[in-house]
Design a protein around this motif. Structure first.
Motif, PDB file in Angstrom:
ATOM      1  N   ASP A   1      -8.199  -0.102   6.446  1.00 54.46           N
ATOM      2  CA  ASP A   1      -8.323  -1.093   5.506  1.00 54.46           C
ATOM      3  C   ASP A   1      -7.485  -0.856   4.300  1.00 54.46           C
ATOM      4  O   ASP A   1      -7.099  -1.756   3.709  1.00 54.46           O
ATOM      5  N   PHE A   2      -7.154   0.324   4.157  1.00 59.45           N
ATOM      6  CA  PHE A   2      -6.028   0.417   3.117  1.00 59.45           C
ATOM      7  C   PHE A   2      -4.666  -0.119   3.621  1.00 59.45           C
ATOM      8  O   PHE A   2      -4.105  -0.693   2.691  1.00 59.45           O
ATOM      9  N   PHE A   3      -4.579   0.051   4.791  1.00 59.36           N
ATOM     10  CA  PHE A   3      -3.182  -0.913   5.247  1.00 59.36           C
ATOM     11  C   PHE A   3      -3.297  -2.114   4.946  1.00 59.36           C
ATOM     12  O   PHE A   3      -2.341  -2.730   4.725  1.00 59.36           O
ATOM     13  N   GLN A   4      -4.467  -2.739   5.419  1.00 57.22           N
ATOM     14  CA  GLN A   4      -4.844  -4.208   5.316  1.00 57.22           C
ATOM     15  C   GLN A   4      -4.531  -4.686   3.247  1.00 57.22           C
ATOM     16  O   GLN A   4      -3.953  -5.402   3.228  1.00 57.22           O
ATOM     17  N   GLU A   5      -5.008  -3.679   2.778  1.00 55.09           N
ATOM     18  CA  GLU A   5      -4.936  -3.835   1.419  1.00 55.09           C
ATOM     19  C   GLU A   5      -3.580  -3.891   0.803  1.00 55.09           C
ATOM     20  O   GLU A   5      -3.336  -4.745   0.119  1.00 55.09           O
ATOM     21  N   ILE A   6      -2.698  -3.049   1.321  1.00 55.75           N
ATOM     22  CA  ILE A   6      -1.142  -2.953   1.144  1.00 55.75           C
ATOM     23  C   ILE A   6      -0.715  -4.529   1.384  1.00 55.75           C
ATOM     24  O   ILE A   6       0.163  -4.907   0.705  1.00 55.75           O
ATOM     25  N   LEU A   7      -0.973  -4.843   2.599  1.00 57.42           N
ATOM     26  CA  LEU A   7      -0.482  -6.019   3.263  1.00 57.42           C
ATOM     27  C   LEU A   7      -0.644  -7.323   2.144  1.00 57.42           C
ATOM     28  O   LEU A   7      -0.163  -8.354   2.144  1.00 57.42           O
ATOM     29  N   SER A   8      -2.147  -7.146   1.603  1.00 55.99           N
ATOM     30  CA  SER A   8      -2.482  -8.153   1.017  1.00 55.99           C
ATOM     31  C   SER A   8      -1.786  -8.425  -0.359  1.00 55.99           C
ATOM     32  O   SER A   8      -1.708  -9.798  -0.700  1.00 55.99           O
TER      33      SER A   8
END
Length: 301
Positions: A259-266
């Protein structure tokens, strides 16, 4: 009006001490005032209600006759009480502004709130619950017994965290995937020292993976985005490392879960992972895959 006055009173006393007369005068100027004055007995009744609602003590200094909240920092630092105070304030304000219903837009959750009363009842009594649950990737629901430890709201979705007797470990379950809940008579004991705050202390969001360890992460944002990140931290460990007219570098200490990885990509090209190298490579590989998908020179299928 009782709940409205209780919330308004707590807001007022968090800002300053006030005598009952000063409180009455301020109440008459508030948006909640309905033309009815608050008598002494009514004030004391509402004061007790506010104390019960937010588990605080509102005391009167007999030297000045001013009312104040004892240990206001405890209320400000309690995330649940702070959320309750702000949420109730918003609900009451919107309720009084029904004529603005088409001009106020709120975010909706994904459901499951109907299970909050029965789950919190079980939590209060430390009673296990039987849960009927259907994960996204299952064709049929399954049932299991759970010791309900915590509840968390994250990105518009309610989650229940507890020890699953079926899985023999602490697991996270989405409220909107729950189909039925029943309280059992089986008591459980909360693990000593365990609470919601320390359970998620090193996590960005809801994903909890024991095989992923917390590490120092540095992210470089363009200045325009960095200003936003500075005012709305991604994690409690966030620390500003450097800042100039073009960029801002922040440091975090947390588990780099999905979920942190997704946040970065956002954040797209507004952010660059500086370290650790493993996370930087992970983002690079994802960007390369995306670039291949959107290759303008490739014939569309």
């Amino acid at each position: 009006m009782k709940t409205q006055f209780c919330i308004w009173l707590v807001h007022l006393l968090l800002k300053r001490k006030a005598t009952r007369q000063e409180i009455n005068d301020a109440w008459k100027k508030s948006a909640y005032y309905d033309g009815k004055d608050i008598s002494r007995n009514t004030f004391l009744e509402y004061k007790r209600k506010a104390e019960e609602l937010f588990e605080i003590d509102i005391t009167c200094d007999r030297r000045t006759n001013q009312y104040f909240i004892e240990e206001p920092d405890a209320l400000e630092s309690d995330q649940l009480k702070k959320w309750l105070l702000s949420s109730l304030s918003a609900v009451i304000t919107i309720e009084q502004s029904k004529n603005l219903s088409r001009r106020i837009m709120l975010e909706q959750t994904f459901g499951g709130e109907s299970f909050l009363p029965i789950i919190t009842e079980a939590m209060s009594s430390n009673l296990s619950i039987n849960v009927m649950y259907k994960p996204f990737w299952y064709d049929e629901p399954y049932s299991f017994m759970l010791n309900p430890y915590f509840i968390r709201l994250f990105k518009q979705r309610w989650y229940l965290i507890g020890f699953s007797h079926k899985h023999k470990m602490i697991r996270v379950f989405a409220f909107d995937r729950i189909q039925e809940v029943n309280i059992t008579e089986q008591k459980f004991t909360m693990p000593e020292g365990l609470n919601a705050e320390n359970y998620f202390f090193d996590n960005f969001g809801i994903i909890q993976q024991e095989d992923i360890k917390p590490e120092t992460i540095r992210l470089k944002f363009i200045a325009e985005q960095g200003i936003y990140i500075e005012t709305k931290p991604l994690h409690h460990s966030q620390r500003l490392v450097s800042k100039n007219s073009e960029s801002m570098i922040f440091e975090f200490y947390l588990k780099p879960t999905f979920d942190f990885f997704q946040e970065i990509l956002s954040y797209g090209s507004d952010v660059e992972v500086l370290s650790p190298e493993s996370l930087r490579i992970q983002v690079t590989q994802c960007v390369q895959c995306m670039a291949a998908i959107y290759d303008i020179n490739r014939p569309s299928s």
